[in-house]
Design a protein around this motif. Sequence first.
Motif, PDB file in Angstrom:
ATOM      1  N   THR A 186      49.430  61.981  75.181  1.00  0.00           N
ATOM      2  CA  THR A 186      49.508  60.522  75.183  1.00  0.00           C
ATOM      3  C   THR A 186      48.146  59.919  74.861  1.00  0.00           C
ATOM      4  N   LEU A 204      53.661  53.134  72.228  1.00  0.00           N
ATOM      5  CA  LEU A 204      54.614  53.194  73.337  1.00  0.00           C
ATOM      6  C   LEU A 204      55.919  52.504  72.971  1.00  0.00           C
ATOM      7  N   ALA A 217      54.565  58.928  79.835  1.00  0.00           N
ATOM      8  CA  ALA A 217      53.704  58.456  78.746  1.00  0.00           C
ATOM      9  C   ALA A 217      53.457  56.962  78.874  1.00  0.00           C
ATOM     10  N   GLY A 221      49.934  55.831  79.685  1.00  0.00           N
ATOM     11  CA  GLY A 221      49.475  55.113  78.500  1.00  0.00           C
ATOM     12  C   GLY A 221      48.990  53.721  78.815  1.00  0.00           C
TER      13      GLY A 221
END
Length: 297
Positions: A186, A204, A217, A221
């Motif tokens: 990520t 994303l 993620a 993220g």
Amino acid sequence: MSDLPTVTVLGTGTMGTGVAHSLLREGFDVTVWNRTGSRAAPLADAGARVAPTAAQAAHGADVVLSILFDTAAVLDVLDAAGPSVGTGAVWVQASTIGRDGTAIVVERARQLGVTLVEANLLGTRQPAEEGKLTVLAAGDPDVLAGVAPVLDAISAKVVIAGTEVGQGTALKLACNAWLATITAGTAQSIALARAEGIDPHLFLDAIAGGTSDSPYAHLKGAEMIAGEFAPQFALDGLRKDIGLISEAAAQAHLDPALLDALTDLYGSAAARGHGRDDIAAVYTAFGTARAPSPGRD
């Protein structure tokens, strides 16, 4: 009078504190101990008894949960508290210490006459606080059945990895290898998007709802994009685990290429001063941490 077993939690770091809160919320009688007493003291306000020594904490408990950093810590505390564990009580080893470390702990417990099973914890600070961890348990099925109320109180799911202590640890290492990989992956994608002048939120957005999507993620993220790494799972803790995973892979004659790369990436982030930050700080290894994010505030 409660029919629930009395529980002692040895080790009140991030995970141990969360586990203790979950047990208290479910009505368990909980005693806690930590080597640095100040880290256990706040749990008194939540209803736990705070013991001055590990031996005093373990005395009279039906279930003793050890949630410690490494093999040396587990052995030290087992030596100190093991003789105080009563007949019929169960020691639940919940620390990530690898296969070799687990074998040593199993033997030490046998020497001390302590009944031991394992319940490795999969999750971070928030799931621990909410009682929503995944527990990876292994050991004698009858003993595990006896501690099931405790494991159920701290988890959303219990996975029985096998009947031998060590099989839960093996599964935990496989899970943490995935965790380390997906977090670093990520970070790479967000760093690459930024380097190319693309709003990293769009990465994303692009994977959302697709077959390659991962809630983790999005969670990590968002932290990477914001440059905020409040510890849920400390990067140094995962570095320790990657070392254990690498040892297991070497013993199994697996190619170490990916694990070597992960070792370097997380090591680089630690060298930049992020060892105590969340594992999302692996993003700093790509050299673009806290860079302004184009397109969105």
